[in-house]
Design a protein around this motif. Structure first.
Motif, PDB file in Angstrom:
ATOM      1  N   UNK A 161      55.296  52.083   1.508  1.00  0.00           N
ATOM      2  CA  UNK A 161      54.428  52.760   0.589  1.00  0.00           C
ATOM      3  C   UNK A 161      53.664  54.001   1.285  1.00  0.00           C
ATOM      4  N   UNK A 162      52.640  54.758   0.520  1.00  0.00           N
ATOM      5  CA  UNK A 162      52.168  55.576   1.181  1.00  0.00           C
ATOM      6  C   UNK A 162      51.288  55.267   2.583  1.00  0.00           C
ATOM      7  N   UNK A 163      51.327  55.607   3.559  1.00  0.00           N
ATOM      8  CA  UNK A 163      50.774  55.578   4.760  1.00  0.00           C
ATOM      9  C   UNK A 163      50.042  56.589   5.541  1.00  0.00           C
ATOM     10  N   UNK A 164      48.840  56.627   6.006  1.00  0.00           N
ATOM     11  CA  UNK A 164      48.197  57.672   6.550  1.00  0.00           C
ATOM     12  C   UNK A 164      48.175  57.142   8.066  1.00  0.00           C
ATOM     13  N   UNK A 165      48.540  58.077   8.849  1.00  0.00           N
ATOM     14  CA  UNK A 165      48.437  57.689  10.483  1.00  0.00           C
ATOM     15  C   UNK A 165      47.620  58.662  10.952  1.00  0.00           C
ATOM     16  N   UNK A 166      46.525  58.183  11.920  1.00  0.00           N
ATOM     17  CA  UNK A 166      45.416  58.573  12.219  1.00  0.00           C
ATOM     18  C   UNK A 166      45.686  58.759  13.737  1.00  0.00           C
ATOM     19  N   UNK A 167      45.744  60.001  14.328  1.00  0.00           N
ATOM     20  CA  UNK A 167      46.233  60.118  15.670  1.00  0.00           C
ATOM     21  C   UNK A 167      44.876  60.801  16.551  1.00  0.00           C
ATOM     22  N   UNK A 168      44.830  59.953  17.785  1.00  0.00           N
ATOM     23  CA  UNK A 168      43.650  60.633  18.532  1.00  0.00           C
ATOM     24  C   UNK A 168      44.326  61.680  19.535  1.00  0.00           C
ATOM     25  N   UNK A 169      43.596  62.179  20.469  1.00  0.00           N
ATOM     26  CA  UNK A 169      43.871  62.985  21.470  1.00  0.00           C
ATOM     27  C   UNK A 169      44.757  62.571  22.691  1.00  0.00           C
ATOM     28  N   UNK A 170      44.649  61.349  22.906  1.00  0.00           N
ATOM     29  CA  UNK A 170      45.215  60.683  23.969  1.00  0.00           C
ATOM     30  C   UNK A 170      46.499  59.857  23.828  1.00  0.00           C
ATOM     31  N   UNK A 171      46.976  58.851  24.790  1.00  0.00           N
ATOM     32  CA  UNK A 171      48.075  58.264  24.504  1.00  0.00           C
ATOM     33  C   UNK A 171      48.201  57.391  23.096  1.00  0.00           C
ATOM     34  N   UNK A 172      46.956  56.896  22.863  1.00  0.00           N
ATOM     35  CA  UNK A 172      47.038  56.211  21.471  1.00  0.00           C
ATOM     36  C   UNK A 172      47.605  57.006  20.443  1.00  0.00           C
ATOM     37  N   UNK A 173      47.101  58.226  20.581  1.00  0.00           N
ATOM     38  CA  UNK A 173      47.576  59.371  19.406  1.00  0.00           C
ATOM     39  C   UNK A 173      49.073  59.339  19.543  1.00  0.00           C
ATOM     40  N   UNK A 174      49.460  59.476  20.907  1.00  0.00           N
ATOM     41  CA  UNK A 174      50.832  59.544  21.090  1.00  0.00           C
ATOM     42  C   UNK A 174      51.888  58.478  20.324  1.00  0.00           C
ATOM     43  N   UNK A 175      51.297  57.146  20.320  1.00  0.00           N
ATOM     44  CA  UNK A 175      52.047  56.293  19.825  1.00  0.00           C
ATOM     45  C   UNK A 175      51.933  56.456  18.302  1.00  0.00           C
ATOM     46  N   UNK A 176      50.772  56.895  17.744  1.00  0.00           N
ATOM     47  CA  UNK A 176      50.796  57.188  16.257  1.00  0.00           C
ATOM     48  C   UNK A 176      51.607  58.324  15.903  1.00  0.00           C
ATOM     49  N   UNK A 177      51.958  59.134  16.926  1.00  0.00           N
ATOM     50  CA  UNK A 177      53.130  59.978  16.298  1.00  0.00           C
ATOM     51  C   UNK A 177      54.501  59.393  16.311  1.00  0.00           C
ATOM     52  N   UNK A 178      54.871  58.589  17.274  1.00  0.00           N
ATOM     53  CA  UNK A 178      56.119  57.748  16.955  1.00  0.00           C
ATOM     54  C   UNK A 178      56.137  57.109  15.697  1.00  0.00           C
ATOM     55  N   UNK A 188      47.040  68.638  23.353  1.00  0.00           N
ATOM     56  CA  UNK A 188      47.568  67.142  23.659  1.00  0.00           C
ATOM     57  C   UNK A 188      48.328  67.494  25.116  1.00  0.00           C
ATOM     58  N   UNK A 189      48.491  66.382  25.852  1.00  0.00           N
ATOM     59  CA  UNK A 189      49.034  66.404  27.331  1.00  0.00           C
ATOM     60  C   UNK A 189      50.124  65.447  27.239  1.00  0.00           C
ATOM     61  N   UNK A 190      51.118  65.494  28.419  1.00  0.00           N
ATOM     62  CA  UNK A 190      51.690  64.468  28.898  1.00  0.00           C
ATOM     63  C   UNK A 190      52.913  63.869  27.442  1.00  0.00           C
ATOM     64  N   UNK A 191      52.952  62.582  27.553  1.00  0.00           N
ATOM     65  CA  UNK A 191      53.896  61.833  26.681  1.00  0.00           C
ATOM     66  C   UNK A 191      53.429  62.104  25.202  1.00  0.00           C
ATOM     67  N   UNK A 192      51.894  62.051  25.033  1.00  0.00           N
ATOM     68  CA  UNK A 192      51.594  62.512  23.605  1.00  0.00           C
ATOM     69  C   UNK A 192      52.093  63.759  23.210  1.00  0.00           C
ATOM     70  N   UNK A 193      52.004  64.952  23.702  1.00  0.00           N
ATOM     71  CA  UNK A 193      52.390  66.096  23.583  1.00  0.00           C
ATOM     72  C   UNK A 193      53.981  66.161  23.048  1.00  0.00           C
ATOM     73  N   UNK A 194      54.590  65.320  24.105  1.00  0.00           N
ATOM     74  CA  UNK A 194      56.111  65.409  23.740  1.00  0.00           C
ATOM     75  C   UNK A 194      56.242  64.664  22.441  1.00  0.00           C
ATOM     76  N   UNK A 195      55.491  63.582  22.085  1.00  0.00           N
ATOM     77  CA  UNK A 195      55.866  62.855  20.852  1.00  0.00           C
ATOM     78  C   UNK A 195      55.196  63.803  19.691  1.00  0.00           C
TER      79      UNK A 195
END
Length: 490
Positions: free
Chosen positions: A53-70, A93-100
């Motif tokens: 179904x249509x889904x909206x993923x809301x990402x923050x500027x930290x690691x939680x946002x990085x999880x969202x990108x995945x 973005x920094x670290x793992x969040x930037x990579x994702x």
């Protein structure tokens, strides 16, 4: 160590969870791998529950946002219609969040309520458990626009404090919350508990051994912690040495002590004596024919009964009245250092002299206040877990701070948050039964902290077994089946 082999029940504070992540990374698991596994766990939980179904993923500027990108990437690869919005800009973005974020091959929209238009599912990956300030700006606007029926929260709904369950200005209402390795106190403490919906604990490969390094002192109240402390009844036991409890009663509210006595007996106490005024003795005898009813004239005769070396625990308070006699008998029981449970009027009677009560507690003791009674005795501020711990330290007693998220706290800092209470426990007399259950367990030799945890859990399990329409009189009769399962599962 508090939890030992039952570390799956541990609740980690925000700082302790960060320590667990760091320990995992030191063991050779990269932060990038942990984030990939976290995002995959969320995507798997979503695809297991919903079709595309249509889904909206809301990402923050930290690691939680990085999880969202995945999550966004994996859902898109699975054929879902995914749109993604970021609070801030990707270059910050920094670290793992930037990579994702670099692995996301779709559009990155600015965060605004418009991202929700047409979305049938929302993934809230804005802020995790470490948020320490109220939501504001675009994040607050978007969170306010999310429907609880369509929200999946990453770690904890944005706007909740992971340690306290406090709402920081506003918070999302989630249908499902996916968290990692161990839950946080904020998943169980209200109002956070009501915001989380179903909480799914995902394994992302952090070794369980890190729990022994962190040694957390809080846990979810679960039989795994105290089940092996349950009383064992052998052929050598008789009614006195398998648990002898004394419960005080009064003429004005005899029902409270009668309910408590039923709770103590069904919890396994082999002998219960009700100490009551002469004029009400017949009421007690007819209501509890299996209990011994002894009339007391004064504190001296009460002390003589409690002073019997066979007495394993004493309960004072339910229906006692806020009287000089209640105060004197409470102090008399504490002087004798019998394991003592103090509830209701035995707490309120010390509203002007709480220090006298605390200084008199030298033996095993459990106090079972609701919020109103707690505020009368204790002046501590803060969240429920912190307040209960402070009260336990100040009083020297185990504190059972009641509610839908009852906290059981010991003077040494150990604490458990109960999670199996149901709204239909909010009925007259239920607290009296709880006090009786705990007394019955202490009378059989359980330590105060373990006995209090067990009593609170059994009380909730009885409500769960009965369902709506529960009244206090139902609870004791539900305990034998609950105890049978506990013993069979040992």
């Amino acid at each position: 160590m508090f939890l030992g082999p039952n570390s799956e029940n541990a609740l980690l504070s925000v700082d302790e969870m960060a320590a667990a992540d760091n320990a995992a990374i030191k063991s050779g698991i990269s932060g990038e791998t942990l984030m990939e596994r976290a995002g995959a766990a969320i995507a798997d939980a979503i695809t297991a529950r919903w079709t595309s179904m249509p889904v909206a993923v809301l990402c923050g500027p930290g690691n939680n946002g990085g999880d969202g990108f995945v999550v966004a990437r994996l859902l898109k690869q699975a054929g879902w219609d995914v749109r993604l919005a970021l609070l801030g800009t990707s270059d910050r973005l920094k670290g793992e969040a930037k990579i994702q974020a670099a692995r996301w091959d779709g559009v990155i929209s600015d965060l605004s309520p418009a991202i929700l238009d047409g979305a049938e599912l929302v993934v809230d990956a804005l802020f995790g458990a470490g948020l320490s300030r109220p939501l504001d700006g675009a994040a607050k606007e978007v969170i306010a626009a999310i429907s609880s029926e369509t929200c999946v929260a990453v770690d904890i709904p944005s706007g909740l404090h992971g340690d306290t369950g406090e709402i920081l200005g506003s918070a999302a209402d989630a249908m499902l919350t996916v968290t990692f390795f161990r839950k946080k106190p904020g998943h169980l403490l209200e109002p956070g508990r009501s915001k989380c919906g179903e909480v799914l604990l995902a394994d992302i490969g952090i070794p369980a051994s890190v729990i022994s390094e962190i040694n957390p002192l809080q846990a979810s109240n679960d039989p795994g912690i105290w089940q092996h402390h349950l009383p064992i009844i052998g052929p050598e036991h008789h009614k006195y040495n398998r648990g002898y409890a004394v419960i005080g009663g009064s003429s004005d509210m005899p029902g409270a002590a009668i309910l408590a006595a039923a709770g103590a007996r069904r919890a396994g106490a082999g002998m219960v004596t009700l100490t009551v005024p002469k004029e009400s003795a017949t009421i007690f005898r007819l209501s509890q024919p299996g209990a011994v009813v002894r009339t007391v004239r004064d504190t001296g005769t009460f002390s003589d009964i409690v002073g019997d070396n066979r007495v394993g625990a004493v309960l004072i308070g339910p229906g006692h009245g806020i009287t000089v006699a209640t105060r004197e008998r409470t102090l008399a029981a504490l002087r004798l250092k019998r394991p003592t449970v103090l509830d209701a009027d035995a707490l309120t009677v010390f509203k002007d002299t709480p220090e006298l009560l605390f200084s008199s507690i030298e033996g095993p003791c459990v106090l079972t206040p609701h919020e109103g009674e707690f505020r009368i005795l204790f002046k501590s501020d803060g969240d429920k877990l912190t307040r209960a711990r402070c009260a336990a330290e100040v009083s020297g007693a185990v504190i059972v701070l009641k509610g839908s998220d009852t906290v059981i706290a010991a003077p040494d800092g150990r604490a458990a948050i109960n999670h199996n209470a149901f709204p239909w426990l909010a009925t007259s007399g239920a607290g009296d039964v709880l006090a009786g259950i705990i007394t019955g367990l202490l009378a059989q030799g359980m330590a105060s902290f373990e006995g209090a945890m067990a009593g609170v859990w059994m009380h909730g399990a009885a409500a769960a077994a009965h369902g709506p329409g529960l009244i206090a009189e139902d609870i004791p009769n539900l305990l034998p089946e609950i105890l049978s399962k506990l013993y069979n599962d040992q």
